[in-house]
Each structure stands twice: as structure tokens, then as C-alpha cells.
Design an enzyme around this catalytic site. Structure first.
Site, short mmCIF file in Angstrom:
data_model
loop_
_atom_site.label_atom_id
_atom_site.label_comp_id
_atom_site.label_asym_id
_atom_site.label_seq_id
_atom_site.Cartn_x
_atom_site.Cartn_y
_atom_site.Cartn_z
CG LEU A 63 -2.13 -0.86 1.27
CD1 LEU A 63 -2.69 -0.94 2.68
CD2 LEU A 63 -3.19 -0.33 0.32
CB SER A 64 1.08 4.23 -2.14
OG SER A 64 1.70 3.60 -3.24
CB ALA A 65 2.29 7.24 2.02
CE1 TYR A 69 -2.64 3.73 -3.61
CE2 TYR A 69 -2.61 3.43 -1.24
CZ TYR A 69 -2.38 2.94 -2.51
OH TYR A 69 -1.89 1.66 -2.68
#
Length: 362
Positions: A63-65, A69
Site C-alpha cells: 500500500l502506498s502512503a 493515494y
């Protein structure tokens, strides 16, 4: 390591922090972020970190930060009915938030290299549909995921209104990414260490805007060592919804309108005693540096001339007086799912009720 915004105690507080730091700027994006709890996409043993503005990686799951997003969602300028392609769709967290905005007549496709991550994404999507009360507030464009390398998409695939790539794109693949986009469409991707927004303004005309300095793991190049042949990725067909599905959408929409009309009737024409507002001074700081876990290690916001006078400025902000006296430790009761209650009260056979509720468990 720290993030761009303070850690939250829960999903709503995380979103509040992203709004204050100006990463979330529009109501549609805010609603989508609040509807899906980020912690639901974490493995149980790592959920304590879900509301920190940090990337997370465990094996192939990534998951990106949250600030990344939110910048992506804002840059995509999503609208109901558009088509969206997510390259490196991962857990499906971003695709699900996008689906809340696209609505039932949009297209929502994802390509993911790792089959185990595809299974993880499908489990999380099923969990959201069957257990989250937020689901009933929206008409959802359910994502469809396929396994494969996003650099090997079949050349006869349809083009999309919106495309996002969640891995670093090498310069030699820029034109390939652009070819996936319709005229008038928007492509967002990490290109040469910058999160970049590219708008296709004509058959061979483009507008490019650098959004944020980032460091993403690069796209994995296709490996044909085993067979020597390319494994083309065939995206899901853009199918027309069935009559049964259209009926469910229409019935749910009608019930929502009835609920809204009933609520308006009970409330009257407006608030009889609108809350009084009291001004208080707050200090806002624009954060310039972001640090990420694992391979997403560094990012810094690219300066905007319009922000130059707002870096450390005292701002007057209006707050209802009642906020000052409300005990901070008290949490509001969970919202009532009026759509669910209304459907369950209808004189219909139980199988039809459960169909209208997407066979939801809660």
C-alpha cells in the site's frame, strides 16, 4: 520515519489530517476516503500502522502512503460513468475508492502481476461489499482484476478515460502508457522520480504537470526466458449490465430517494436553531518532506506559487461553539443504515431482500 501528516487514531482522523495538509481538496475524494477504512486492507498483525501516513509492504502486498493515494485521486479528476485502468492494482484499495465515484455505469479494471495479491484484493473487495455500511451510501462500480504484466497489455484493448500506474515508469515506456488513454483522458504515474499528470488533449497532443517528487519501485520488465513468447494481458470486456442488475440499481436508487424525502419532511425546511459560530485562530503548516517505508523512501511536495504566502500563516477559522463544550472522549453513535432498514421492512420475499442488499451480512 515520519509521514507528511500526523498519525490518526482512526480512519476519519487520518482523513481530517490529510484535509488539513491539503492533500484531500474535493468533497468527492473525501467521501471515498471516509467510506473505506484503510485498516481493512492490512493484515491483522500490522493494523496498528494503518492510520499513519506511511507506505506498507509485506511480501507482495503493498500500500502506498495515504498522501500519495489522495494526490492520485485528486489528479485523476474522477466523474461518474468514466472508465478507469489501474496498473499494479495491488490490494484493490485505490480501485475500490475509485469505484465509489465512478458509479454503476463506469468501468473499473485492474492489472496485477502477482496472483496471490489478486486473491487478496478479491477477498478485501468481498469483505467491503458484504460488511461495510458505507457501501449503501454509494452506487458502486465494482473493480475487475486480471493477472499479468501491465507492460504486456494486448494492443487491441480498449482505451480508458483515466489510467493510473502504481510503479515507477521508465522513460522508454512513457509512450506505451499514453497509448492506453482516450483523447480527453488523464494518466497519472510516477515518471522520472515525479508523480506526473498527463492529459491527452488531442490524438497526438499532451499536457504534462509534475505533482509530487516521489521514489517508487520501478515497473518489472517482462520475462520471456521460459517460453520466449510474450504473454499478452487481455483486459475484461466492457459488458452491458444485465436487466436484473439494472433493476437492482433502479430499486435501490428509488428507495434512497424515498428515505431522503422522508428525512427532509421530518426536518422541515431547515434548521430552526442553526449553531452559532465562534472564531478561533489556528496555525497551519505546509509540510514539505515525506519519508516512506521500504522502496517508497522519499517524497517532497513541489512548491506551488499560490502557496507561498500560506506556509506559516495564522488563519481565522469558524467552529461551532458547541464543539468547545462537547467532551472529546465521547464518540458519536455509529450511523444508521437507513437503506438496509427500509429494504428489510418491505413486504418482499427474503431472497429478493438479500439480493437488493448484495447479500450483505451485517
Amino acid at each position: 520515519m515520519g509521514g507528511a501528516v500526523s498519525a490518526g487514531e482512526d480512519n476519519d482522523e487520518l482523513i481530517d489530517n490529510l484535509k488539513e495538509a491539503q492533500y484531500i481538496r474535493t468533497e468527492l475524494v473525501e467521501q471515498a476516503f471516509r467510506a473505506i477504512d484503510r485498516a481493512d486492507y492490512y493484515l491483522e498483525e500490522f493494523k496498528d500502522n494503518a492510520y499513519k501516513d506511511l507506505a506498507w509492504k509485506h511480501g507482495n502486498i503493498h500500500l502506498s502512503a495515504p498522501c500519495i493515494y489522495s494526490e492520485v485521486m485528486e489528479a485523476l479528476d474522477l466523474q461518474p460513468g468514466l472508465s478507469f485502468l489501474n496498473l499494479g492494482s495491488g490490494t484493490g484499495y485505490l480501485s475500490s475508492m475509485v469505484g465509489l465515484i465512478l458509479g454503476p455505469f463506469g468501468v473499473n479494471h485492474g492489472v496485477e502481476l502477482h496472483s496471490d495479491v489478486i486473491e487478496y484484493a478479491k477477498q478485501k473487495l468481498d469483505f467491503f461489499i458484504k460488511t461495510s455500511d458505507s457501501f449503501d451510501k454509494f452506487e458502486f462500480c465494482e473493480p475487475s482484476f486480471v493477472t499479468g504484466n501491465c507492460l504486456e497489455i494486448s494492443p487491441d484493448c480498449t482505451q480508458y478515460d483515466r489510467v493510473y500506474c502504481g510503479a515507477g515508469v521508465q522513460k522508454e515506456h512513457e509512450d506505451y502508457m499514453k497509448s492506453l488513454l482516450k483523447v480527453g483522458g488523464i494518466l497519472v504515474m510516477p515518471l522520472e522520480e515525479k508523480l506526473t499528470k498527463i492529459t491527452r488533449t488531442g490524438p497526438s497532443a499532451w499536457e504534462t504537470k509534475k505533482i509530487l517528487a516521489v521514489s517508487f519501485a520501478p515497473l518489472i520488465q517482462p520475462n520471456h526466458a521460459d517460453s520466449g513468447k510474450s504473454r499478452l494481458v487481455h483486459l475484461p470486456p466492457v459488458a452491458v449490465r444485465s436487466l436484473q442488475d439494472l433493476a437492482r440499481i433502479a430499486i435501490r436508487g428509488t428507495i434512497k430517494k424515498i428515505i431522503h424525502q422522508e428525512a427532509m419532511s421530518k426536518a422541515g425546511n431547515g434548521l430552526k436553531n442553526p449553531p452559532r459560530f465562534k472564531r478561533r485562530r489556528v496555525r497551519r503548516r505546509r509540510m514539505e518532506t515525506i519519508v516512506f517505508l521500504d522502496k517508497e523512501v522519499f517524497a517532497s511536495r513541489i512548491s506551488n506559487p499560490s502557496d507561498d504566502n500560506n506556509n506559516s500563516e495564522d488563519i481565522e477559522e469558524e467552529r461551532p461553539e458547541e464543539e468547545e463544550t462537547k467532551p472529546s472522549e465521547l464518540k458519536p453513535d455509529p450511523p444508521v443504515n437507513f437503506l438496509r432498514e427500509k429494504v428489510l421492512s418491505l413486504p418482499l420475499p427474503d431472497p429478493l431482500k438479500y439480493y437488493l442488499l448484495y447479500y450483505r451480512e451485517k
